[in-house]
Design a protein around this motif. Structure first.
Motif, PDB file in Angstrom:
ATOM      1  N   GLU A  79       1.885  -5.769 -30.141  1.00 41.00           N
ATOM      2  CA  GLU A  79       2.185  -4.618 -29.296  1.00 41.00           C
ATOM      3  C   GLU A  79       0.907  -4.265 -28.555  1.00 41.00           C
ATOM      4  N   LEU A  80       0.937  -4.372 -27.238  1.00 37.15           N
ATOM      5  CA  LEU A  80      -0.245  -4.183 -26.405  1.00 37.15           C
ATOM      6  C   LEU A  80       0.055  -3.133 -25.353  1.00 37.15           C
ATOM      7  N   ARG A  81      -0.820  -2.130 -25.245  1.00 39.62           N
ATOM      8  CA  ARG A  81      -0.598  -1.018 -24.313  1.00 39.62           C
ATOM      9  C   ARG A  81      -1.686  -1.003 -23.235  1.00 39.62           C
ATOM     10  N   PHE A  82      -1.278  -0.714 -21.998  1.00 42.34           N
ATOM     11  CA  PHE A  82      -2.246  -0.483 -20.929  1.00 42.34           C
ATOM     12  C   PHE A  82      -1.630   0.444 -19.894  1.00 42.34           C
ATOM     13  N   THR A  83      -2.471   0.990 -19.032  1.00 40.24           N
ATOM     14  CA  THR A  83      -2.008   1.864 -17.958  1.00 40.24           C
ATOM     15  C   THR A  83      -1.969   1.071 -16.654  1.00 40.24           C
ATOM     16  N   ALA A  84      -0.804   1.015 -16.037  1.00 36.92           N
ATOM     17  CA  ALA A  84      -0.674   0.380 -14.726  1.00 36.92           C
ATOM     18  C   ALA A  84      -1.246   1.326 -13.689  1.00 36.92           C
ATOM     19  N   GLU A  85      -2.344   0.923 -13.059  1.00 36.84           N
ATOM     20  CA  GLU A  85      -3.047   1.781 -12.109  1.00 36.84           C
ATOM     21  C   GLU A  85      -3.047   1.220 -10.695  1.00 36.84           C
ATOM     22  N   GLY A  89      -3.115 -28.684 -11.573  1.00 38.89           N
ATOM     23  CA  GLY A  89      -2.965 -27.845 -12.749  1.00 38.89           C
ATOM     24  C   GLY A  89      -2.166 -26.586 -12.472  1.00 38.89           C
ATOM     25  N   PRO A  90      -2.200 -25.616 -13.420  1.00 37.25           N
ATOM     26  CA  PRO A  90      -1.424 -24.385 -13.257  1.00 37.25           C
ATOM     27  C   PRO A  90      -1.818 -23.636 -11.989  1.00 37.25           C
ATOM     28  N   ALA A  91      -0.846 -22.940 -11.419  1.00 35.47           N
ATOM     29  CA  ALA A  91      -1.107 -22.164 -10.204  1.00 35.47           C
ATOM     30  C   ALA A  91      -2.183 -21.114 -10.474  1.00 35.47           C
ATOM     31  N   ARG A  92      -3.038 -20.893  -9.488  1.00 36.49           N
ATOM     32  CA  ARG A  92      -3.976 -19.785  -9.574  1.00 36.49           C
ATOM     33  C   ARG A  92      -3.557 -18.736  -8.548  1.00 36.49           C
ATOM     34  N   TYR A  93      -3.929 -17.488  -8.818  1.00 35.67           N
ATOM     35  CA  TYR A  93      -3.429 -16.377  -8.034  1.00 35.67           C
ATOM     36  C   TYR A  93      -4.593 -15.665  -7.345  1.00 35.67           C
ATOM     37  N   GLU A  94      -4.571 -15.689  -6.023  1.00 39.92           N
ATOM     38  CA  GLU A  94      -5.633 -15.098  -5.216  1.00 39.92           C
ATOM     39  C   GLU A  94      -5.178 -13.734  -4.705  1.00 39.92           C
ATOM     40  N   PRO A  95      -5.863 -12.634  -5.060  1.00 42.33           N
ATOM     41  CA  PRO A  95      -5.459 -11.318  -4.556  1.00 42.33           C
ATOM     42  C   PRO A  95      -5.758 -11.182  -3.067  1.00 42.33           C
ATOM     43  N   LEU A  96      -4.764 -10.777  -2.299  1.00 40.15           N
ATOM     44  CA  LEU A  96      -4.924 -10.568  -0.865  1.00 40.15           C
ATOM     45  C   LEU A  96      -5.064  -9.095  -0.518  1.00 40.15           C
ATOM     46  N   ALA A  97      -4.448  -8.230  -1.320  1.00 37.01           N
ATOM     47  CA  ALA A  97      -4.533  -6.780  -1.083  1.00 37.01           C
ATOM     48  C   ALA A  97      -4.321  -6.070  -2.405  1.00 37.01           C
ATOM     49  N   VAL A  98      -5.146  -5.058  -2.681  1.00 39.13           N
ATOM     50  CA  VAL A  98      -5.059  -4.267  -3.899  1.00 39.13           C
ATOM     51  C   VAL A  98      -4.741  -2.832  -3.511  1.00 39.13           C
ATOM     52  N   ALA A  99      -3.721  -2.244  -4.142  1.00 41.56           N
ATOM     53  CA  ALA A  99      -3.300  -0.883  -3.800  1.00 41.56           C
ATOM     54  C   ALA A  99      -3.271  -0.037  -5.066  1.00 41.56           C
ATOM     55  N   ALA A 100      -4.102   1.010  -5.116  1.00 40.81           N
ATOM     56  CA  ALA A 100      -4.130   1.913  -6.264  1.00 40.81           C
ATOM     57  C   ALA A 100      -2.874   2.780  -6.274  1.00 40.81           C
ATOM     58  N   LEU A 101      -2.272   2.959  -7.441  1.00 38.35           N
ATOM     59  CA  LEU A 101      -1.078   3.783  -7.553  1.00 38.35           C
ATOM     60  C   LEU A 101      -1.433   5.249  -7.357  1.00 38.35           C
ATOM     61  N   GLY A 102      -0.606   5.935  -6.577  1.00 35.79           N
ATOM     62  CA  GLY A 102      -0.781   7.358  -6.339  1.00 35.79           C
ATOM     63  C   GLY A 102      -1.870   7.709  -5.355  1.00 35.79           C
ATOM     64  N   VAL A 103      -2.399   6.704  -4.669  1.00 36.63           N
ATOM     65  CA  VAL A 103      -3.486   6.921  -3.701  1.00 36.63           C
ATOM     66  C   VAL A 103      -3.027   6.436  -2.325  1.00 36.63           C
ATOM     67  N   GLY A 104      -3.068   7.325  -1.318  1.00 41.40           N
ATOM     68  CA  GLY A 104      -2.661   6.956   0.020  1.00 41.40           C
ATOM     69  C   GLY A 104      -3.657   6.044   0.693  1.00 41.40           C
ATOM     70  N   GLN A 145       0.827  -1.211   0.000  1.00 44.09           N
ATOM     71  CA  GLN A 145       0.000   0.000   0.000  1.00 44.09           C
ATOM     72  C   GLN A 145       0.859   1.258   0.000  1.00 44.09           C
ATOM     73  N   ILE A 146       1.868   1.299   0.831  1.00 43.00           N
ATOM     74  CA  ILE A 146       2.709   2.496   0.942  1.00 43.00           C
ATOM     75  C   ILE A 146       3.517   2.700  -0.329  1.00 43.00           C
ATOM     76  N   ALA A 147       4.070   1.620  -0.888  1.00 44.59           N
ATOM     77  CA  ALA A 147       4.825   1.729  -2.138  1.00 44.59           C
ATOM     78  C   ALA A 147       3.927   2.247  -3.256  1.00 44.59           C
ATOM     79  N   ALA A 148       2.683   1.770  -3.306  1.00 42.83           N
ATOM     80  CA  ALA A 148       1.749   2.212  -4.338  1.00 42.83           C
ATOM     81  C   ALA A 148       1.407   3.685  -4.183  1.00 42.83           C
ATOM     82  N   ALA A 149       1.237   4.145  -2.944  1.00 47.16           N
ATOM     83  CA  ALA A 149       0.866   5.540  -2.695  1.00 47.16           C
ATOM     84  C   ALA A 149       1.936   6.500  -3.203  1.00 47.16           C
ATOM     85  N   ASP A 150       3.186   6.036  -3.243  1.00 46.40           N
ATOM     86  CA  ASP A 150       4.302   6.871  -3.692  1.00 46.40           C
ATOM     87  C   ASP A 150       4.560   6.751  -5.185  1.00 46.40           C
TER      88      ASP A 150
END
Length: 203
Positions: free
Chosen positions: A164-170, A182-197, A83-88
């Protein structure tokens, strides 16, 4: 790039969640990548005898830091660091393209898509995550960050692409990697918006 588990652990690693921090790839980009993967699969054929282990296409991401098995009582600290890294970090554009292989094209061990734009921002975000984790007691790998999007691990699969694929990392996400069946699945534990404290009341 592998980061060490939290300092001072004595727990059975098999019972601990396997964590990593990553930038998720938007669904629309994932759909385009899935089309590339299908072309590669069709071109490889079923009779070449190669063991190709494709990643799950519903959880594509660019890994910023792999932590591996982490004690349950340290998960909140990793979420806080994320969260803190994302806020910065301000949101930034990423361009994916040019499928590549590792270590070399004749007998590669991995198939991935390179970062054409945004590599500097991804590396800076990874450094911020590292810095916050170090403040919380993690010893991390000092090898330089190399951003890429892994599609498969294989013995000898060959492929190329001009996509060539473009997106905004947010946002960046703390994921748990859940393996087995089978292949590993990925469970989100915490989501942090970039630039948001952190929200009021959060640490």
């Amino acid at each position: 790039m592998t980061a060490g588990a939290a300092v001072g652990t004595g727990t059975d690693l098999h019972d601990e969640p396997r964590l990593f921090v990553a930038v998720p790839v938007p669904d629309r980009v994932g759909t385009a990548i899935a089309d590339v993967v299908e072309r590669v699969r069709a071109g490889a054929g079923a009779s070449d005898g190669r063991d190709v282990r494709w990643v799950r296409l519903d959880g594509l991401h660019i890994t910023l830091r792999f932590l591996g098995p982490t004690p349950e009582d340290r998960v909140d600290a990793v979420a806080e660091a994320t969260q803190i890294a994302a806020a910065d970090t301000a949101a930034f554009d990423v361009v994916l393209g040019r499928a590549g292989t590792f270590p070399e094209a004749r007998r590669p061990r991995a198939l991935w898509i390179d970062i054409l734009e945004g590599a500097v921002d991804l590396a800076a975000t990874a450094r911020r995550v590292d810095g916050e984790l170090r403040r919380r007691g993690w010893e991390l790998d000092d090898r330089p960050f190399r951003g890429h999007l892994t599609l498969a691990r294989a013995d000898g699969v060959r492929a190329g692409s001009d996509l060539e694929l473009r997106f905004t990392a947010e946002r960046i996400v703390l994921f748990e990697s859940i393996t087995g069946h089978g292949p590993a699945r990925y469970e989100p534990l915490a989501v942090a918006a970039l630039g948001v404290g952190p929200a009021a009341g959060e640490s």
